[in-house]
Every structure is written in structure tokens, then in C-alpha cells.
Design a protein around this motif. Structure first.
Motif, PDB file in Angstrom:
ATOM      1  N   LEU A  26       5.092 100.881  43.824  1.00  0.00           N
ATOM      2  CA  LEU A  26       4.130 101.199  44.891  1.00  0.00           C
ATOM      3  C   LEU A  26       4.815 101.558  46.218  1.00  0.00           C
ATOM      4  O   LEU A  26       4.522 102.610  46.793  1.00  0.00           O
ATOM      5  CB  LEU A  26       3.117 100.064  45.057  1.00  0.00           C
ATOM      6  N   SER A 120      -6.462  84.316  52.657  1.00  0.00           N
ATOM      7  CA  SER A 120      -6.322  85.238  53.777  1.00  0.00           C
ATOM      8  C   SER A 120      -4.931  85.856  53.697  1.00  0.00           C
ATOM      9  O   SER A 120      -3.948  85.178  53.423  1.00  0.00           O
ATOM     10  CB  SER A 120      -6.492  84.486  55.100  1.00  0.00           C
ATOM     11  N   ASP A 124       0.036  90.498  60.257  1.00  0.00           N
ATOM     12  CA  ASP A 124       0.683  90.377  61.572  1.00  0.00           C
ATOM     13  C   ASP A 124       2.172  90.724  61.535  1.00  0.00           C
ATOM     14  O   ASP A 124       2.708  91.312  62.472  1.00  0.00           O
ATOM     15  CB  ASP A 124       0.473  88.952  62.127  1.00  0.00           C
ATOM     16  N   THR A 306       4.792  83.285  42.851  1.00  0.00           N
ATOM     17  CA  THR A 306       3.353  82.990  42.873  1.00  0.00           C
ATOM     18  C   THR A 306       2.606  83.859  41.860  1.00  0.00           C
ATOM     19  O   THR A 306       1.596  83.441  41.310  1.00  0.00           O
ATOM     20  CB  THR A 306       2.783  83.192  44.299  1.00  0.00           C
ATOM     21  N   PHE A 330      -0.071  81.575  48.561  1.00  0.00           N
ATOM     22  CA  PHE A 330      -1.458  81.999  48.822  1.00  0.00           C
ATOM     23  C   PHE A 330      -2.411  80.822  48.597  1.00  0.00           C
ATOM     24  O   PHE A 330      -2.520  80.315  47.475  1.00  0.00           O
ATOM     25  CB  PHE A 330      -1.839  83.168  47.910  1.00  0.00           C
ATOM     26  N   ARG A 333      -5.214  80.567  45.643  1.00  0.00           N
ATOM     27  CA  ARG A 333      -4.821  81.159  44.373  1.00  0.00           C
ATOM     28  C   ARG A 333      -5.024  80.192  43.198  1.00  0.00           C
ATOM     29  O   ARG A 333      -4.134  80.027  42.356  1.00  0.00           O
ATOM     30  CB  ARG A 333      -3.369  81.612  44.441  1.00  0.00           C
TER      31      ARG A 333
HETATM   32  C1  UD1 Z   1       3.637  91.001  47.524  1.00  0.00           C
HETATM   33  C2  UD1 Z   1       3.250  91.394  46.121  1.00  0.00           C
HETATM   34  C3  UD1 Z   1       2.354  90.337  45.502  1.00  0.00           C
HETATM   35  C4  UD1 Z   1       3.017  88.972  45.597  1.00  0.00           C
HETATM   36  C5  UD1 Z   1       3.475  88.667  47.009  1.00  0.00           C
HETATM   37  C6  UD1 Z   1       4.286  87.385  47.116  1.00  0.00           C
HETATM   38  C7  UD1 Z   1       3.198  93.813  46.202  1.00  0.00           C
HETATM   39  C8  UD1 Z   1       2.395  95.057  46.191  1.00  0.00           C
HETATM   40  N1  UD1 Z   1       2.529  92.663  46.187  1.00  0.00           N
HETATM   41  O1  UD1 Z   1       2.438  90.929  48.286  1.00  0.00           O
HETATM   42  O2  UD1 Z   1       2.141  90.696  44.143  1.00  0.00           O
HETATM   43  O3  UD1 Z   1       2.088  87.993  45.194  1.00  0.00           O
HETATM   44  O4  UD1 Z   1       4.300  89.735  47.501  1.00  0.00           O
HETATM   45  O5  UD1 Z   1       5.401  87.469  46.275  1.00  0.00           O
HETATM   46  O6  UD1 Z   1       4.416  93.843  46.188  1.00  0.00           O
HETATM   47  N2  UD1 Z   1       1.974  86.979  55.436  1.00  0.00           N
HETATM   48  C9  UD1 Z   1       1.726  86.801  56.769  1.00  0.00           C
HETATM   49  N3  UD1 Z   1       1.725  87.899  57.588  1.00  0.00           N
HETATM   50  C10 UD1 Z   1       1.982  89.168  57.114  1.00  0.00           C
HETATM   51  C11 UD1 Z   1       2.243  89.330  55.744  1.00  0.00           C
HETATM   52  C12 UD1 Z   1       2.243  88.215  54.936  1.00  0.00           C
HETATM   53  O7  UD1 Z   1       1.496  85.679  57.218  1.00  0.00           O
HETATM   54  O8  UD1 Z   1       1.989  90.110  57.901  1.00  0.00           O
HETATM   55  C13 UD1 Z   1       1.974  85.810  54.544  1.00  0.00           C
HETATM   56  C14 UD1 Z   1       0.978  85.964  53.403  1.00  0.00           C
HETATM   57  O9  UD1 Z   1      -0.312  85.532  53.764  1.00  0.00           O
HETATM   58  C15 UD1 Z   1       1.582  85.084  52.342  1.00  0.00           C
HETATM   59  C16 UD1 Z   1       3.075  85.270  52.556  1.00  0.00           C
HETATM   60  O10 UD1 Z   1       3.213  85.755  53.892  1.00  0.00           O
HETATM   61  O11 UD1 Z   1       1.274  83.747  52.549  1.00  0.00           O
HETATM   62  C17 UD1 Z   1       3.713  86.241  51.598  1.00  0.00           C
HETATM   63  O12 UD1 Z   1       3.008  87.474  51.608  1.00  0.00           O
HETATM   64  P1  UD1 Z   1       3.721  88.851  51.303  1.00  0.00           P
HETATM   65  O13 UD1 Z   1       5.100  88.580  50.797  1.00  0.00           O
HETATM   66  O14 UD1 Z   1       3.568  89.749  52.476  1.00  0.00           O
HETATM   67  O15 UD1 Z   1       2.849  89.409  50.129  1.00  0.00           O
HETATM   68  P2  UD1 Z   1       2.499  90.908  49.859  1.00  0.00           P
HETATM   69  O16 UD1 Z   1       3.613  91.798  50.288  1.00  0.00           O
HETATM   70  O17 UD1 Z   1       1.133  91.210  50.345  1.00  0.00           O
END
Ligand code: UD1
Length: 421
Positions: A26, A120, A124, A306, A330, A333
Motif C-alpha cells: 500500500l 480510535s 496526529d 497486533t 489498539f 481490538r
Molecule cells: C499499521 C498497519 C496495521 C497495523 C498497525 C500496527 C498498514 C496499512 N496498517 O497501521 O495493519 O495493525 O500498523 O502494527 O500498514 N497512533 C497515534 N497517532 C498517529 C498514528 C498512530 O497515536 O498519528 C497510534 C495508534 O492509535 C496506535 C499506534 O499509534 O495505537 C500504532 O499505530 P500505527 O502504527 O500508526 O498503525 P497504522 O500505521 O495505522
């Protein structure tokens, strides 16, 4: 809406091949917007999320041609700088056009995303990263609006309260490759999919170093060019198939996987009593008895993913004792737990912990898939439940697994897809 009908009780036996990683493909598709030259991605998995991403690339004006599993993208421009809600709402990873559009054109408007209902999921850190590179970022009418005359390299920490963010690391990496000067991402996520993205960007002419560690350095270049790439195998699909082999007490050879990306997962399988042998890009998983109880705590890479928590909850639901599963990434989850309990599992949720008291057997039921990995857990449970299990709302599964029913059927499972309008 399609559903699966599963008749449980057959051990999985045989050989199965893993597709390329959804979470690597992706962002790589998004990165193709960084150049006006043609990029070729091979062995692209045929998944709903990939189709959504290609629709998004077309919507911003890229030329996309698909021939079998080879996808060619050409984005000579001018491009639309807006990723519309009607596409992005279907898939969270739609945010992967933000970094590339902003990096190349200094302008991007991306709808706030959809995706799985697993708690959520703020953005950010993505926004913080873009702002650190000099973009003016605003949230307006459900859209992220980011603008900059020219992005400038900067030092930015992407370590959030829940640990590093995969998506933010990828997005900032993609935004920074065409910026002026050097960017240092501290607290970067270390997932193998980010190493793969960096490899692709470097093939395009970028200068990214340190991907796969907590500190990534990106030296901006003036422009990027064509690249050909075959993404890494999907470690989550491999882990799901391995859990299915152990759960059904089968013997499955899993081809096209990278055992080195699955060290923590293999460790948990072994603790549960499965025999796991690895040779090169193949993994042989077998089990003869109900799993032993195992405690699992999810973490960012190289911790336990996760994205395999739900499938391992299904595995341990028929364990010979009590397992404790802690979800640290998460908060919501555990949607699969209620459905597993309807199949006779005994799982209690306590905050971010699931206490899984192993039962001897699961029974069939009609169950509802609520998100991508939860769906996989219910399918796995159906493979060992007595009688006929129906898993409704399989579209969640199709977002991330390529025809899982065919792969399972090729291993001897009785799984049938039923379409009902
Ligand atoms: C990616 C994966 C998803 C996987 C996740 C964790 C893709 C398309 N998706 O999702 O399958 O479950 O990694 O391995 O690759 N967070 C914040 N602020 C942000 C972004 C994230 O607080 O701006 C938090 C999220 O809520 C979560 C944690 O950080 O608790 C990890 O999220 P993140 O690694 O960003 O997940 P995704 O990239 O969305």
C-alpha cells in the motif's frame, strides 16, 4: 454480501504460498506518485485494499495498468491534489497519498480515513511530521489540508504515547525524499514493511538510510525516477496460516515467507507446543495436541504483532489452560472475543487484557466479522468447531487476505464462499 460456510474438524495438510505483504504494497503504491516515470510493482496481491488504493491513484490522475499481478503506475502530472472521501473512507491506508503529493507538489488534501473499527486511530503523528518538514497543516471539513512552498529537512520524533507509528513513519519518509536537506526521524517504527518501502524509494533514486531501526535518515534529492519492485511476503498472512495449522493439529508447509520477520510469532507457536521448522523462505508448522497456554502481549516490531492477536486468541481458546493476552496497540481490538464466546470459548475481557480459559472444543455458530483480523480469527475458529459455522460480512477479510477460502480448501478445509446479493 459474501459469507463463509465452514464445516470444522479437518486438520490442514499440504503446501500453501503466501502473497506479498498488503502493508508493504500500500505505501509502495502511494510512493509511485513521487515520480513522473513509470514504476512497476510485481506480485501485487489481489486484495480489496489494493483495489481501493489503485482507485485512489486513478482518482488523483495517475495512469494505472494491471496485468495479472503486475501493476504499472505512471503519474506524469498534473495531478489532482485531493484524495476524496468516497475512496479513502473504505481504507485507512488512503493517507499514503498525503506524503507523496505534499512532497512532490507542495500540496495535498486527503480525507480523514476509514478502516477497521478497532479503536480510535489518530493521525496526529502524521500531521506532526508534515508540520516539522515545514508544511502548514489544517483539518477542514473532514479533510487534512497540507501545503508548503518547499519541504525542508528537519529532525522529528514520531514516538507516540502508544509507541511508534508505522503509517506516520512511512508518510514522513515519503514526504521527505524530495525535500531540501536532511530529515532525521527519531522513534521511527521498525516494521519490515518500512524497510521494503525504503528499498523501493532508494531504487527510485532516494537516499534513505536506517529504515528498520528507530532512527531513519533521509537526504532529499531533486527528483526520483522509475523503479521495479517485488514487495516482501505478508508476515501476517503467514502467521495466520501457521496458527491455522497449529489449531487444527495439521501439518502445513508455508512457502514464500520470511521466518526472520516472524521470530516472536514462531516463538509463541513453539511455546504453545507446535513444531515449527524453517528453511530459507519456507516454514513447516505442525501440531499434534491442543495448544499449551501462552501469554501474549502485543507490541510494535519486533514484538508480537497486533495484527495476529485475534488469530492467536482463537488458537489459545482451545488451549489446555489459561492464557493471558494483552493488547497494547489498539484499545478496541477484542471484537472477535464476543463472537468466539458464542462459539463456546471462555474469554473474559479486563481492560486491554483477555483472559482465555481454554476449552476442549468450540461449537459452530453464526458469527459476524467486525474487522479484518477478527474475521480471520472467526474463520480459524470455524475450522475446529463442531458442525457448520457461518461467518458473515466476509468483505472485511477480503480487504487483506487473497481468497483465504481457496488457500484453506487447498489444505483440506471445508470452506465455501456464498454470495447473497
Ligand atoms: C499499521 C498497519 C496495521 C497495523 C498497525 C500496527 C498498514 C496499512 N496498517 O497501521 O495493519 O495493525 O500498523 O502494527 O500498514 N497512533 C497515534 N497517532 C498517529 C498514528 C498512530 O497515536 O498519528 C497510534 C495508534 O492509535 C496506535 C499506534 O499509534 O495505537 C500504532 O499505530 P500505527 O502504527 O500508526 O498503525 P497504522 O500505521 O495505522
Amino acid at each position: 454480501m459474501d459469507r463463509f460456510i465452514i464445516r470444522g474438524g479437518r486438520p490442514l495438510k499440504g503446501t500453501v504460498t503466501v502473497a506479498s505483504s498488503k502493508n508493504a504494497v500500500l505505501p509502495i503504491l502511494g510512493a509511485c506518485l513521487l515520480t513522473e516515470e513509470e514504476c512497476t510493482i510485481r506480485n501485487v496481491p489481489q486484495l480489496e485494499d489494493v483495489r481501493t488504493m489503485l482507485r485512489l491513484l486513478r482518482a488523483v490522475g495517475a495512469g494505472v495498468s494491471v496485468s495479472g499481478r503486475t501493476v504499472r503506475i505512471r503519474a506524469p502530472g498534473p495531478l489532482e491534489k485531493q484524495a476524496p472521501y468516497n475512496i479513502v473512507r473504505k481504507m485507512r491506508a488512503g493517507y499514503y497519498v498525503l506524503g507523496p503529493l505534499l512532497g512532490r507538489f507542495g500540496e495535498a488534501r486527503v480525507s480523514l480515513p476509514g478502516g477497521c473499527a478497532i479503536g480510535s486511530r489518530p493521525l496526529d503523528l502524521h500531521l506532526k511530521g508534515m508540520a516539522a518538514l515545514g508544511a502548514r497543516v489544517e483539518l477542514k471539513h473532514g479533510y487534512i489540508d497540507a501545503r508548503a512552498r518547499k519541504l525542508r529537512g528537519a529532525q522529528v520524533s514520531l514516538e507516540g504515547t502508544k509507541g511508534p507509528s508505522v503509517g506516520a513513519t512511512a508518510n514522513v519518509m515519503m514526504a521527505a525524499v524530495l525535500s531540501k536537506g536532511e530529515t532525521v526521524i527519531k522513534g521511527a517504527a521498525c516494521e519490515p514493511e518500512l524497510v521494503d518501502l525504503a528499498e523501493f524509494l532508494n531504487k527510485m533514486g532516494a537516499r534513505v538510510e536506517g529504515a528498520g531501526t528507530a532512527e531513519v535518515r533521509i537526504r532529499g534529492v531533486a527528483q526520483l525516477g522509475r523503479a521495479v519492485h517485488r514487495p516482501i511476503p505478508d508476515r501476517i498472512e503467514a502467521g495466520t496460516l501457521a496458527a491455522a495449522a497449529a489449531l487444527t493439529r495439521g501439518k502445513v508447509k508455508i512457502r514464500n515467507c520470511r521466518p526472520e520477520h516472524l521470530v516472536t510469532v514462531i516463538d509463541k507457536l513453539r511455546q504453545a507446543g507446535a513444531v515449527v521448522e524453517t528453511r530459507g523462505r519456507t516454514m513447516l508448522v505442525s501440531a499434534r495436541a491442543r495448544p499449551k497456554p501462552v501469554n501474549i502481549s502485543t507490541a510494535s516490531y519486533p514484538g508480537f504483532p497486533t495484527d495476529l492477536q485475534a488469530q492467536f486468541t482463537a488458537l489459545l481458546s482451545i488451549g489446555r489452560g489459561t492464557s493471558i493476552i494483552t493488547e497494547n496497540i489498539f484499545e478496541a481490538r477484542f471484537m472477535h472475543v464476543m463472537e468466539l464466546n458464542r462459539m463456546g470459548a471462555r474469554i473474559d475481557i479486563n481492560g486491554n487484557m483477555a483472559v482465555v480459559q481454554g476449552v476442549e472444543r468450540l461449537c459452530s455458530a453464526q458469527v459476524m466479522a467486525s474487522d479484518l483480523r477478527a474475521s480471520a480469527a472467526l474463520v480459524l475458529a470455524g475450522l475446529v468447531a463442531q458442525g457448520k459455522t457461518e461467518v458473515l460480512r466476509i468483505y472485511h477479510l477480503d480487504r487483506g487476505y487473497e481468497r483465504l477460502e481457496k488457500k484453506l480448501a487447498s489444505l483440506g478445509a471445508q470452506v465455501e464462499r456464498v454470495s447473497s446479493g
